[in-house]
Design a protein around this motif. Structure first.
Motif, PDB file in Angstrom:
ATOM      1  N   GLY A 463     104.487  35.110  85.050  1.00  0.00           N
ATOM      2  CA  GLY A 463     103.239  35.266  85.792  1.00  0.00           C
ATOM      3  C   GLY A 463     103.411  35.269  87.300  1.00  0.00           C
ATOM      4  N   LEU A 464     104.613  35.552  87.758  1.00  0.00           N
ATOM      5  CA  LEU A 464     104.911  35.579  89.194  1.00  0.00           C
ATOM      6  C   LEU A 464     105.318  36.996  89.583  1.00  0.00           C
ATOM      7  CD1 LEU A 464     105.281  33.782  91.764  1.00  0.00           C
ATOM      8  CD2 LEU A 464     107.679  33.539  91.094  1.00  0.00           C
ATOM      9  N   ILE A 465     104.687  37.540  90.598  1.00  0.00           N
ATOM     10  CA  ILE A 465     105.057  38.868  91.086  1.00  0.00           C
ATOM     11  C   ILE A 465     105.385  38.790  92.568  1.00  0.00           C
ATOM     12  CG2 ILE A 465     103.548  40.012  89.397  1.00  0.00           C
ATOM     13  CD1 ILE A 465     101.704  40.757  91.771  1.00  0.00           C
ATOM     14  N   GLN A 466     106.139  39.791  93.045  1.00  0.00           N
ATOM     15  CA  GLN A 466     106.419  39.881  94.476  1.00  0.00           C
ATOM     16  C   GLN A 466     106.056  41.279  94.971  1.00  0.00           C
ATOM     17  OE1 GLN A 466     110.567  38.807  94.759  1.00  0.00           O
ATOM     18  NE2 GLN A 466     111.302  40.812  94.092  1.00  0.00           N
ATOM     19  N   TYR A 533     105.337  28.043  99.539  1.00  0.00           N
ATOM     20  CA  TYR A 533     106.406  28.647  98.744  1.00  0.00           C
ATOM     21  C   TYR A 533     106.678  27.876  97.445  1.00  0.00           C
ATOM     22  CZ  TYR A 533     110.976  30.700  97.635  1.00  0.00           C
ATOM     23  OH  TYR A 533     112.019  31.335  97.015  1.00  0.00           O
ATOM     24  N   ALA A 534     106.888  26.571  97.557  1.00  0.00           N
ATOM     25  CA  ALA A 534     107.198  25.760  96.370  1.00  0.00           C
ATOM     26  C   ALA A 534     106.038  25.776  95.376  1.00  0.00           C
ATOM     27  CB  ALA A 534     107.546  24.332  96.770  1.00  0.00           C
ATOM     28  N   LYS A 535     104.798  25.748  95.884  1.00  0.00           N
ATOM     29  CA  LYS A 535     103.627  25.748  94.993  1.00  0.00           C
ATOM     30  C   LYS A 535     103.527  27.083  94.240  1.00  0.00           C
ATOM     31  CE  LYS A 535     100.830  22.696  97.964  1.00  0.00           C
ATOM     32  NZ  LYS A 535     101.649  22.778  99.187  1.00  0.00           N
ATOM     33  N   SER A 536     103.767  28.180  94.933  1.00  0.00           N
ATOM     34  CA  SER A 536     103.618  29.485  94.281  1.00  0.00           C
ATOM     35  C   SER A 536     104.679  29.711  93.211  1.00  0.00           C
ATOM     36  CB  SER A 536     103.667  30.613  95.326  1.00  0.00           C
ATOM     37  OG  SER A 536     104.934  30.641  95.963  1.00  0.00           O
ATOM     38  N   LEU A 537     105.853  29.109  93.388  1.00  0.00           N
ATOM     39  CA  LEU A 537     106.928  29.264  92.403  1.00  0.00           C
ATOM     40  C   LEU A 537     106.939  28.135  91.370  1.00  0.00           C
ATOM     41  CD1 LEU A 537     107.945  31.342  94.553  1.00  0.00           C
ATOM     42  CD2 LEU A 537     110.253  30.577  94.015  1.00  0.00           C
ATOM     43  N   ASN A 538     106.043  27.152  91.541  1.00  0.00           N
ATOM     44  CA  ASN A 538     106.075  25.937  90.706  1.00  0.00           C
ATOM     45  C   ASN A 538     107.452  25.290  90.790  1.00  0.00           C
ATOM     46  OD1 ASN A 538     103.429  26.195  89.923  1.00  0.00           O
ATOM     47  ND2 ASN A 538     103.906  27.242  87.988  1.00  0.00           N
ATOM     48  N   LEU A 539     107.934  25.201  92.019  1.00  0.00           N
ATOM     49  CA  LEU A 539     109.249  24.621  92.285  1.00  0.00           C
ATOM     50  C   LEU A 539     109.095  23.110  92.438  1.00  0.00           C
ATOM     51  CD1 LEU A 539     112.198  25.448  92.818  1.00  0.00           C
ATOM     52  CD2 LEU A 539     111.608  25.717  95.233  1.00  0.00           C
ATOM     53  N   TYR A 623     108.576  39.508 101.644  1.00  0.00           N
ATOM     54  CA  TYR A 623     107.859  39.581 100.371  1.00  0.00           C
ATOM     55  C   TYR A 623     106.667  38.645 100.346  1.00  0.00           C
ATOM     56  CZ  TYR A 623     111.689  42.265  98.312  1.00  0.00           C
ATOM     57  OH  TYR A 623     112.602  43.239  98.052  1.00  0.00           O
ATOM     58  N   TYR A 624     105.587  39.099  99.692  1.00  0.00           N
ATOM     59  CA  TYR A 624     104.513  38.219  99.263  1.00  0.00           C
ATOM     60  C   TYR A 624     104.860  37.767  97.845  1.00  0.00           C
ATOM     61  CZ  TYR A 624     101.245  39.793 102.957  1.00  0.00           C
ATOM     62  OH  TYR A 624     100.625  40.057 104.156  1.00  0.00           O
ATOM     63  N   ASN A 625     104.740  36.467  97.578  1.00  0.00           N
ATOM     64  CA  ASN A 625     104.956  35.941  96.230  1.00  0.00           C
ATOM     65  C   ASN A 625     103.610  35.474  95.682  1.00  0.00           C
ATOM     66  OD1 ASN A 625     107.949  36.009  96.550  1.00  0.00           O
ATOM     67  ND2 ASN A 625     107.507  34.445  98.089  1.00  0.00           N
ATOM     68  N   LEU A 626     103.158  36.088  94.589  1.00  0.00           N
ATOM     69  CA  LEU A 626     101.824  35.829  94.055  1.00  0.00           C
ATOM     70  C   LEU A 626     101.915  35.247  92.648  1.00  0.00           C
ATOM     71  CD1 LEU A 626     101.410  38.062  96.305  1.00  0.00           C
ATOM     72  CD2 LEU A 626      99.397  38.756  95.026  1.00  0.00           C
ATOM     73  N   ARG A 627     101.262  34.104  92.441  1.00  0.00           N
ATOM     74  CA  ARG A 627     101.153  33.492  91.119  1.00  0.00           C
ATOM     75  C   ARG A 627      99.849  33.983  90.486  1.00  0.00           C
ATOM     76  NH1 ARG A 627     104.300  31.428  87.587  1.00  0.00           N
ATOM     77  NH2 ARG A 627     105.442  30.455  89.313  1.00  0.00           N
ATOM     78  N   PHE A 658     107.526  42.240  88.732  1.00  0.00           N
ATOM     79  CA  PHE A 658     107.435  40.982  87.995  1.00  0.00           C
ATOM     80  C   PHE A 658     108.774  40.252  88.124  1.00  0.00           C
ATOM     81  CE2 PHE A 658     103.749  42.897  85.950  1.00  0.00           C
ATOM     82  CZ  PHE A 658     102.911  41.794  85.776  1.00  0.00           C
ATOM     83  N   ILE A 659     108.729  39.008  88.514  1.00  0.00           N
ATOM     84  CA  ILE A 659     109.954  38.244  88.745  1.00  0.00           C
ATOM     85  C   ILE A 659     110.763  38.088  87.462  1.00  0.00           C
ATOM     86  CG2 ILE A 659     110.903  36.025  89.495  1.00  0.00           C
ATOM     87  CD1 ILE A 659     109.786  37.760  91.742  1.00  0.00           C
ATOM     88  N   ASP A 660     110.081  37.909  86.330  1.00  0.00           N
ATOM     89  CA  ASP A 660     110.845  37.755  85.088  1.00  0.00           C
ATOM     90  C   ASP A 660     111.617  39.027  84.754  1.00  0.00           C
ATOM     91  OD1 ASP A 660     108.569  39.183  84.544  1.00  0.00           O
ATOM     92  OD2 ASP A 660     108.041  38.091  82.718  1.00  0.00           O
ATOM     93  N   SER A 661     111.050  40.204  85.097  1.00  0.00           N
ATOM     94  CA  SER A 661     111.773  41.467  84.879  1.00  0.00           C
ATOM     95  C   SER A 661     112.947  41.598  85.836  1.00  0.00           C
ATOM     96  CB  SER A 661     110.822  42.660  85.061  1.00  0.00           C
ATOM     97  OG  SER A 661     109.796  42.628  84.102  1.00  0.00           O
ATOM     98  N   GLU A 662     112.726  41.211  87.096  1.00  0.00           N
ATOM     99  CA  GLU A 662     113.802  41.251  88.076  1.00  0.00           C
ATOM    100  C   GLU A 662     114.931  40.306  87.687  1.00  0.00           C
ATOM    101  OE1 GLU A 662     114.367  42.949  91.287  1.00  0.00           O
ATOM    102  OE2 GLU A 662     113.173  44.218  89.976  1.00  0.00           O
ATOM    103  N   TYR A 663     114.564  39.124  87.205  1.00  0.00           N
ATOM    104  CA  TYR A 663     115.577  38.166  86.772  1.00  0.00           C
ATOM    105  C   TYR A 663     116.335  38.711  85.563  1.00  0.00           C
ATOM    106  CZ  TYR A 663     117.719  33.745  85.366  1.00  0.00           C
ATOM    107  OH  TYR A 663     118.625  32.779  85.030  1.00  0.00           O
ATOM    108  N   GLY A 664     115.614  39.391  84.678  1.00  0.00           N
ATOM    109  CA  GLY A 664     116.242  39.977  83.505  1.00  0.00           C
ATOM    110  C   GLY A 664     117.294  41.006  83.842  1.00  0.00           C
ATOM    111  N   GLN A 665     117.149  41.668  85.006  1.00  0.00           N
ATOM    112  CA  GLN A 665     118.135  42.671  85.419  1.00  0.00           C
ATOM    113  C   GLN A 665     119.512  42.059  85.663  1.00  0.00           C
ATOM    114  OE1 GLN A 665     117.745  46.068  85.519  1.00  0.00           O
ATOM    115  NE2 GLN A 665     115.839  45.505  84.494  1.00  0.00           N
ATOM    116  N   LYS A 666     119.556  40.753  85.888  1.00  0.00           N
ATOM    117  CA  LYS A 666     120.846  40.083  86.111  1.00  0.00           C
ATOM    118  C   LYS A 666     121.706  40.110  84.853  1.00  0.00           C
ATOM    119  CE  LYS A 666     119.122  36.940  89.695  1.00  0.00           C
ATOM    120  NZ  LYS A 666     120.008  37.396  90.780  1.00  0.00           N
ATOM    121  N   PHE A 667     121.067  40.306  83.709  1.00  0.00           N
ATOM    122  CA  PHE A 667     121.798  40.336  82.441  1.00  0.00           C
ATOM    123  C   PHE A 667     122.007  41.762  81.935  1.00  0.00           C
ATOM    124  CE2 PHE A 667     119.244  36.486  82.710  1.00  0.00           C
ATOM    125  CZ  PHE A 667     120.181  35.494  82.488  1.00  0.00           C
ATOM    126  N   ALA A 668     121.450  42.741  82.674  1.00  0.00           N
ATOM    127  CA  ALA A 668     121.413  44.107  82.155  1.00  0.00           C
ATOM    128  C   ALA A 668     122.803  44.646  81.848  1.00  0.00           C
ATOM    129  CB  ALA A 668     120.687  45.018  83.144  1.00  0.00           C
TER     130      ALA A 668
END
Length: 799
Positions: A463-466, A533-539, A623-627, A658-668
């Motif tokens: 649910g996080l986009i940039q 920043y930390a709030k938007s990423l739930n860090l 980048y804008y980071n949007l939750r 979508f951050i989850d898609s971008e993160y998924g590219q690390k395994f591509a």
């Protein structure tokens, strides 16, 4: 004579259609796998073949040592350009400075698009040998010019002539189109460079770049060279390796070593460890080359096994031919002719399979491979491939069958001998050893990928986009946009950052703090962020507190991650000061206000890098980071966000990731390799099973009278099945015990490349062994049960 050989070969093949289908089908499958792997390897090896001067082009790299660990990369300081031009220009035909490839907004009329591009010095297009379609060859001569790729020009101008037209870049400056160059093909570096702008424009628009002219510690640039004809990369590297230390003695503490990294190594040999080149994608080229060779070997083993198994049926033919004067050499030629015919049929069938599967393979491997119909070299290699496979598959049967003695065969006293079946058994063991090793390797590769995927990322990526903000239009509008997005009910939190969530764009050193060990050389990942920043990423905040708008002093605050706390040796870091010890551009002391949980921003297979998150005081947001609002659908949220975005930035294309898609590219890359390995493993097992099926069929036919007698004497279906199956099962069990230590040794060595890796467990090997035995039982059982259920009267009544 050869014509007669082919006729006899054809008759024999036609007479035994079942074995012919298994032989041709198995060989075709093996050859198809080998062909498609060969095309993949050719595509990998031909990377950057677009550049005519590939063997003379290099990028300037440097290695620097921090606390005994050497890191290597292409980032270099801007003053190095002057140093190389002044003292070493004879070594280079061309030398250019270049920006990193980034997206920019290009606008013409009412049309606005986002495309990646570079700033380059004037001779850049000549160095890379760009093919100019329209306009000037020297397209970067004027400071207000821009060169466009063919596809970008078509997207902006359609059928209009783009030369001389004005393009607005990122709503900041207007540039005239001076040239259009042909798109750089996919399997080349710079294939994503859709426009080029003069380096002088880069300098004019960015004060920090102009200021970096004398900053040796600012490694924010890249440099490419074309070396002179009378020298080599090694010779120049030996000449320039200490240039940075010589021109800037202050940098000596990091022992910077410069070297030229040749273009031919950029793609396949781009991995470095502790300052030394240690491979890269070339390991996959070797891996698939070995897989292709073994798959072809499995197919050839099938041919050998079935040919030698049926040798007694052709014994009389050999005896008659020898008795009427045929020489052994002629018989060898005959059997090799049969082999050639089978391989030729198999090759044409393999080509058909490759053509039919190429689109799916390209989708799977993310390639654009085409079948080289018009490539003469390919057909010469194919002819050699056919001849080689014919010899490999047919040599043993030809030598074996032609060795029969005519007297023994014709008198009926020929016996195949106690150990006649030993070669076939050895070949079956080889087949299943390879197959079981493939199974184990594939399972471990997928285990490693899943192990990294299941690793805690440290933040909530769902649910996080940039949204990229590569334009001056975004400067000073963060608070407004945050208010608008939150008010739209599509976003529950928003922040900015100077780099994407899934990458590190900047590293810093030159800090001091209380208790810093003498001689300690820090290397910190550096990200400038807004207070949310930390709030938007739930860090998660582990110590201290988060940034707060209520504290004005937080503009000089900094958050550090867990790795940084350990790296800097801080037991109670909250409240401590990080003082900038940089003489070139010292900044105010930064106060550590909190420690955040480690988050994976680089490779998920590597340890998390020590990092700091600094309050963005200078509007360096990229980048804008949007939750997104979890109570609404993602698609509805995106529609609302786009509407709000367009209200404030009507001339800028709306882009998001979508951050989850971008993160998924690390395994591509690893996932593609794992998937391809799985496909090839399945085909290898299928080929092995085809051979086993054929052998079982032959054995059942050969022993049908024995089976009939046993059934008459009361043998059950299970007794007959057990008799026919146990020998093959024994061979597969032997294969398993050979394959397991081999696979363990190879895969354990492969895993050593990953600091964060899976532990090899016994059940992986047990699963592969059980799977191989089950496949064997299923394959053998079909023919065994069929033979066991046959009416014994039919097999015995001819006696």
């Amino acid at each position: 004579m050869f014509k007669n050989y082919l006729k006899i070969a054809w008759r024999n093949l036609w007479k035994n259609k079942g074995y012919t289908i298994i032989n041709v089908g198995g060989l075709a499958l093996g050859m198809a796998v080998t062909l498609i792997i060969g095309l993949w390897i050719l595509d990998e090896l031909s990377y950057n073949s677009y550049f005519k001067n590939k063997d003379k082009i290099a990028q300037v790299f440097q290695s620097q040592t921090f606390n005994g660990e050497t890191g290597t990369g292409p980032a270099i300081p801007r003053p190095l350009e002057k140093g190389l031009r002044d003292g070493y220009s004879d070594n280079f035909k061309h030398l250019i400075m270049c920006s990193w490839t980034n997206n920019h907004y290009l606008k013409y009329g009412d049309k606005s698009i986002s495309r990646p591009g570079n700033y380059m010095q004037q001779v850049g297009p000549e160095l890379f040998g760009l093919e100019i379609i329209k306009g000037e060859k020297d397209g970067l001569r004027e400071i207000n010019s821009i060169m466009l790729s063919e596809s970008t020009a078509n997207a902006l101008f359609g059928n209009e002539d783009p030369i001389g037209k004005t393009v607005t870049v990122s709503n900041e400056h207007k540039l005239n189109v001076s040239s259009v160059y042909k798109d750089i093909p996919v399997n080349n570096s710079f294939n994503d460079t859709d426009f080029i702008i003069p380096w002088e424009k880069y300098l004019a628009n960015n004060e920090w770049i102009r200021n970096a002219e004398d900053q040796w510690g600012n490694n924010s640039f890249q440099m490419f060279v074309q070396i002179s004809d009378n020298t080599s990369f090694e010779k120049i590297t030996n000449t320039i390796k200490d240039v940075k230390k010589n021109l800037n003695p202050d940098s000596s503490e990091f022992n910077p070593q410069l070297f030229l990294f040749p273009m031919e190594d950029w793609y396949l040999r781009s991995s470095f460890e502790n300052g030394k080149q240690n491979g890269g994608r070339i390991k996959y080229v070797w891996l698939f080359g070995i897989i292709g060779a073994f798959v072809l070997l499995l197919a050839c083993i099938n041919f050998m096994n079935l040919s030698t198994a049926r040798s007694e049926k052709r014994g009389k033919e050999v005896g008659i031919r020898k008795s009427i004067g045929s020489q052994r050499g002629q018989l060898i030629y005959q059997f090799l002719s049969e082999s050639f015919l089978v391989v030729l049929f198999a090759f044409f069938l393999a080509m058909l399979l490759v053509v039919l599967s190429l689109n799916g393979f390209n989708e799977l491997s993310k390639k654009e491979i085409t079948f080289p119909w018009d490539n003469g070299i390919f057909w010469l290699i194919s002819l050699a491939f056919i001849l080689f496979t014919s010899l490999l598959a047919g040599s043993y049967p030809a030598l074996y069958l032609s060795s029969f003695k005519p007297v023994d065969v014709l008198k009926g006293t020929f016996k195949s001998g106690k150990y006649a079946g030993l070669p076939r058994k050895i070949l079956v063991v080889v087949q299943f050893t390879v197959s079981v090793a493939f199974i184990i390797g594939t399972v471990i590769v997928m285990q490693q990928i899943n192990h990294a995927k299941n690793r805690p990322v440290g933040y909530d990526k769902e649910g996080l986009i940039q949204i990229p903000t590569f334009s001056q239009d975004f400067v000073g509008k963060y608070d407004l946009m945050r208010s608008e997005f939150l008010g739209s009910n599509a976003v529950v939190e928003m922040s900015t950052s100077s780099s994407p969530t899934t990458q590190i764009w900047s590293n810093r050193s030159g800090f001091t703090w209380e208790g810093k060990p003498e001689g300690f050389q820090e290397d910190l990942a550096w990200t400038e962020v807004s207070s949310e920043y930390a709030k938007s990423l739930n860090l998660k905040i582990l110590e201290g507190r988060d940034f707060s708008r209520e504290f004005a002093t937080d503009s000089l605050g900094v958050l550090i991650n867990e790795s940084a706390k350990k790296y800097l040796g801080l037991e109670n870091p909250v409240g401590m000061l990080l003082k900038d010890d940089n003489d070139e551009d010292p900044g105010p002391p930064l106060k550590i206000i909190g420690v955040v949980q480690d988050m994976i921003t680089q490779s998920p297979y590597e340890p998390v890098k020590q990092g700091v998150y600094v309050y963005d005081r200078q509007n360096n947001a990229s980048y804008y980071n949007l939750r997104l609002n979890p109570n609404e659908s993602a698609s509805k949220n995106i529609v609302t966000i786009e509407r709000v975005f367009k209200e404030h930035f009507p001339d800028i294309p709306f882009e998001y990731e979508f951050i989850d898609s971008e993160y998924g590219q690390k395994f591509a890359s690893e996932e593609r390799i794992g998937t391809l390995s799985g496909v090839f493993t399945a085909l290898a097992i299928l080929i092995s099973c085809l051979g086993l099926f054929g052998l079982t069929s032959f054995v059942a036919e050969q022993r049908k009278k024995e089976i009939g007698v046993r059934k008459v004497l009361g043998a059950s279906i299970f007794n007959v099945w057990n008799m026919l199956s146990k020998d093959f099962l024994k061979l597969v069990i032997i294969s398993c015990f050979i394959a397991v230590p081999i696979a363990y040794f190879i895969m354990n060595g492969w895993l050593q490349e990953y600091p964060y890796r899976v532990i090899l467990k016994w059940w992986i090997f047990a699963l592969a062994m059980v799977g191989a035995m089950l496949v064997t039982i299923l394959t053998v059982s079909f023919q065994a049960i069929k033979a066991a259920k046959a009416n014994p009267v039919k097999s015995l009544r001819t006696e």
